[in-house]
Design an enzyme around this catalytic site. Structure first.
Site, PDB file in Angstrom:
ATOM      1  N   LYS A  13       0.839  -1.208   0.000  1.00  0.00           N
ATOM      2  CA  LYS A  13       0.000   0.000   0.000  1.00  0.00           C
ATOM      3  C   LYS A  13       0.875   1.259   0.000  1.00  0.00           C
ATOM      4  O   LYS A  13       0.671   2.156  -0.802  1.00  0.00           O
ATOM      5  CB  LYS A  13      -0.932   0.004   1.224  1.00  0.00           C
ATOM      6  N   ARG A  88     -10.139   0.462   8.647  1.00  0.00           N
ATOM      7  CA  ARG A  88      -9.648  -0.887   8.923  1.00  0.00           C
ATOM      8  C   ARG A  88     -10.667  -1.711   9.680  1.00  0.00           C
ATOM      9  O   ARG A  88     -10.390  -2.854  10.026  1.00  0.00           O
ATOM     10  CB  ARG A  88      -8.396  -0.780   9.794  1.00  0.00           C
ATOM     11  N   ARG A 122      11.620  -5.884   5.283  1.00  0.00           N
ATOM     12  CA  ARG A 122      11.437  -4.440   5.017  1.00  0.00           C
ATOM     13  C   ARG A 122      12.408  -3.608   5.856  1.00  0.00           C
ATOM     14  O   ARG A 122      12.614  -3.863   7.036  1.00  0.00           O
ATOM     15  CB  ARG A 122      10.010  -4.018   5.348  1.00  0.00           C
ATOM     16  N   ARG A 153      11.308  -1.805  10.981  1.00  0.00           N
ATOM     17  CA  ARG A 153      10.229  -1.231  11.780  1.00  0.00           C
ATOM     18  C   ARG A 153      10.000  -2.103  13.010  1.00  0.00           C
ATOM     19  O   ARG A 153      10.102  -3.324  12.928  1.00  0.00           O
ATOM     20  CB  ARG A 153       8.952  -1.178  10.924  1.00  0.00           C
ATOM     21  N   ARG A 164      -0.598  -8.913  13.508  1.00  0.00           N
ATOM     22  CA  ARG A 164      -1.128  -7.954  12.516  1.00  0.00           C
ATOM     23  C   ARG A 164      -1.933  -8.685  11.447  1.00  0.00           C
ATOM     24  O   ARG A 164      -2.978  -8.204  11.012  1.00  0.00           O
ATOM     25  CB  ARG A 164       0.032  -7.168  11.887  1.00  0.00           C
TER      26      ARG A 164
HETATM   27  P1  AP5 Z   1       4.838  -1.635   1.918  1.00  0.00           P
HETATM   28  O1  AP5 Z   1       4.526  -0.810   0.720  1.00  0.00           O
HETATM   29  O2  AP5 Z   1       5.556  -0.960   3.052  1.00  0.00           O
HETATM   30  O3  AP5 Z   1       3.511  -2.381   2.433  1.00  0.00           O
HETATM   31  P2  AP5 Z   1       2.231  -1.821   3.183  1.00  0.00           P
HETATM   32  O4  AP5 Z   1       1.037  -2.483   2.599  1.00  0.00           O
HETATM   33  O5  AP5 Z   1       2.245  -0.321   3.200  1.00  0.00           O
HETATM   34  O6  AP5 Z   1       2.501  -2.448   4.612  1.00  0.00           O
HETATM   35  P3  AP5 Z   1       2.387  -1.843   6.067  1.00  0.00           P
HETATM   36  O7  AP5 Z   1       3.088  -2.847   6.958  1.00  0.00           O
HETATM   37  O8  AP5 Z   1       2.896  -0.425   6.160  1.00  0.00           O
HETATM   38  O9  AP5 Z   1       0.887  -1.884   6.309  1.00  0.00           O
HETATM   39  P4  AP5 Z   1       0.172  -1.984   7.595  1.00  0.00           P
HETATM   40  O10 AP5 Z   1      -1.200  -1.813   7.100  1.00  0.00           O
HETATM   41  O11 AP5 Z   1       0.399  -3.164   8.465  1.00  0.00           O
HETATM   42  O12 AP5 Z   1       0.842  -0.837   8.495  1.00  0.00           O
HETATM   43  P5  AP5 Z   1       0.419   0.670   8.834  1.00  0.00           P
HETATM   44  O13 AP5 Z   1       1.634   1.469   8.832  1.00  0.00           O
HETATM   45  O14 AP5 Z   1      -0.759   1.084   8.025  1.00  0.00           O
HETATM   46  O15 AP5 Z   1       5.686  -2.902   1.422  1.00  0.00           O
HETATM   47  C1  AP5 Z   1       6.139  -3.887   2.335  1.00  0.00           C
HETATM   48  C2  AP5 Z   1       7.468  -4.517   1.832  1.00  0.00           C
HETATM   49  O16 AP5 Z   1       7.196  -5.210   0.612  1.00  0.00           O
HETATM   50  C3  AP5 Z   1       8.586  -3.520   1.520  1.00  0.00           C
HETATM   51  O17 AP5 Z   1       9.814  -4.091   1.862  1.00  0.00           O
HETATM   52  C4  AP5 Z   1       8.490  -3.305   0.008  1.00  0.00           C
HETATM   53  O18 AP5 Z   1       9.723  -2.945  -0.556  1.00  0.00           O
HETATM   54  C5  AP5 Z   1       8.014  -4.682  -0.457  1.00  0.00           C
HETATM   55  N1  AP5 Z   1       7.151  -4.643  -1.663  1.00  0.00           N
HETATM   56  C6  AP5 Z   1       6.158  -3.736  -1.940  1.00  0.00           C
HETATM   57  N2  AP5 Z   1       5.563  -4.035  -3.116  1.00  0.00           N
HETATM   58  C7  AP5 Z   1       6.173  -5.165  -3.580  1.00  0.00           C
HETATM   59  C8  AP5 Z   1       5.989  -5.985  -4.752  1.00  0.00           C
HETATM   60  N3  AP5 Z   1       5.064  -5.685  -5.677  1.00  0.00           N
HETATM   61  N4  AP5 Z   1       6.789  -7.072  -4.899  1.00  0.00           N
HETATM   62  C9  AP5 Z   1       7.724  -7.392  -3.966  1.00  0.00           C
HETATM   63  N5  AP5 Z   1       7.962  -6.647  -2.831  1.00  0.00           N
HETATM   64  C10 AP5 Z   1       7.194  -5.554  -2.651  1.00  0.00           C
HETATM   65  O19 AP5 Z   1      -0.154   0.474  10.320  1.00  0.00           O
HETATM   66  C11 AP5 Z   1       0.712   0.203  11.408  1.00  0.00           C
HETATM   67  C12 AP5 Z   1      -0.096   0.109  12.695  1.00  0.00           C
HETATM   68  O20 AP5 Z   1      -0.780   1.358  12.942  1.00  0.00           O
HETATM   69  C13 AP5 Z   1      -1.206  -0.948  12.715  1.00  0.00           C
HETATM   70  O21 AP5 Z   1      -0.725  -2.228  13.051  1.00  0.00           O
HETATM   71  C14 AP5 Z   1      -2.134  -0.367  13.806  1.00  0.00           C
HETATM   72  O22 AP5 Z   1      -1.612  -0.594  15.089  1.00  0.00           O
HETATM   73  C15 AP5 Z   1      -2.049   1.132  13.560  1.00  0.00           C
HETATM   74  N6  AP5 Z   1      -3.104   1.590  12.620  1.00  0.00           N
HETATM   75  C16 AP5 Z   1      -2.908   2.190  11.403  1.00  0.00           C
HETATM   76  N7  AP5 Z   1      -4.088   2.491  10.834  1.00  0.00           N
HETATM   77  C17 AP5 Z   1      -5.054   2.092  11.705  1.00  0.00           C
HETATM   78  C18 AP5 Z   1      -6.483   2.113  11.665  1.00  0.00           C
HETATM   79  N8  AP5 Z   1      -7.151   2.625  10.620  1.00  0.00           N
HETATM   80  N9  AP5 Z   1      -7.152   1.604  12.727  1.00  0.00           N
HETATM   81  C19 AP5 Z   1      -6.499   1.115  13.802  1.00  0.00           C
HETATM   82  N10 AP5 Z   1      -5.160   1.050  13.889  1.00  0.00           N
HETATM   83  C20 AP5 Z   1      -4.419   1.529  12.857  1.00  0.00           C
END
Ligand code: AP5
Length: 206
Positions: A13, A88, A122, A153, A164
């Site tokens: 994402k 979410r 990552r 991270r 997660r």
């Molecule tokens: P990346 O692009 O970083 O993936 P992502 O989908 O953004 O993953 P996140 O871990 O950031 O998502 P998340 O939803 O768990 O975390 P968030 O920060 O929102 O890519 C990942 C890896 O894959 C990288 O190494 C990249 O290089 C590689 N990659 C990408 N595309 C690729 C491809 N096509 N092929 C191969 N490799 C690839 O949330 C964190 C925390 O915040 C949550 O756990 C929760 O505690 C809190 N939180 C956030 N939003 C909410 C909400 N709405 N409600 C409640 N809690 C929330």
């Protein structure tokens, strides 16, 4: 355009949001980034959210919904936005419909077994926030873009990743049905090269 990226942790994402938000000329709003910044700055929201992020659990709806409502009221989000990581839960989606109904929702689909390898590998730059996979870095401690230090991270440890993924399947996956019932869902295969995922996202919006 008011766009949402759905998808499990590690689906890509954040990776895709950079290019897609530039293409659509809308701000990229990541609730995960907002929480990490609030934690770094020790704000009241950050102090409350930290234990949930550390554990890999979702922050309570009331905290997230207020934070997003305030962010979307800002000038730069008036004509559109790309929301990454929100909603979410179904309660978050219902609340969002009450203050800013999205136009389209992209679900980036990647199988769990691929996600684990992506997340454990990552690395994020502490200076420019660039995100990389460790296998693509010539020096695993140095950012190839700005030379800053890259780190894993806190929530990318295997035991937290498991929590997660569980939270995603239990609390977030029902949103696929919610948005498909509103005819807003477009599913994109996220298990291909990043440039192909980008092309497929843009094509799904046309
Ligand atoms: P990346 O692009 O970083 O993936 P992502 O989908 O953004 O993953 P996140 O871990 O950031 O998502 P998340 O939803 O768990 O975390 P968030 O920060 O929102 O890519 C990942 C890896 O894959 C990288 O190494 C990249 O290089 C590689 N990659 C990408 N595309 C690729 C491809 N096509 N092929 C191969 N490799 C690839 O949330 C964190 C925390 O915040 C949550 O756990 C929760 O505690 C809190 N939180 C956030 N939003 C909410 C909400 N709405 N409600 C409640 N809690 C929330």
């Amino acid at each position: 355009m008011k766009l949402i990226f759905l998808g499990p942790p590690g689906a890509g994402k954040g990776t895709q949001a950079a290019g897609v938000s530039a293409h659509l000329r809308v701000p990229h709003i990541s609730t995960g980034d907002m929480f990490r910044s609030a934690i770094k700055n020790a704000t009241p929201v950050g102090l409350e959210a930290k234990r949930y992020l550390d554990a890999g659990e979702l922050v309570p709806d009331s905290v997230v919904i207020d934070m997003v409502r305030e962010r979307l009221a800002m000038d730069d989000a008036k004509d559109g936005y790309l929301l990454d990581g929100f909603p979410r839960t179904v309660d978050q989606a219902v609340a969002l419909d009450g203050f800013s109904e999205p136009d389209a929702v992209i679900d980036i689909d990647v199988p769990d077994e691929k996600l684990i390898g992506r997340l454990t590998g990552r690395r994020v730059c502490t200076k420019c926030s660039g995100t990389f996979h460790v296998s693509k870095l010539a020096d695993e401690h140095t950012c190839p873009i700005c030379g800053g230090e890259v780190r894993q991270r806190e929530d990318d440890r295997p035991e937290t990743i498991e929590t997660r993924l569980h939270a995603y399947h239990e609390q977030t996956e029902p949103l696929i049905g919610y948005y498909s019932g509103k005819d807003k869902l477009r599913r994109v295969n996220g298990d291909s090269r990043p440039e192909d995922v980008f092309k497929n996202i843009i094509a799904s919006l046309e």
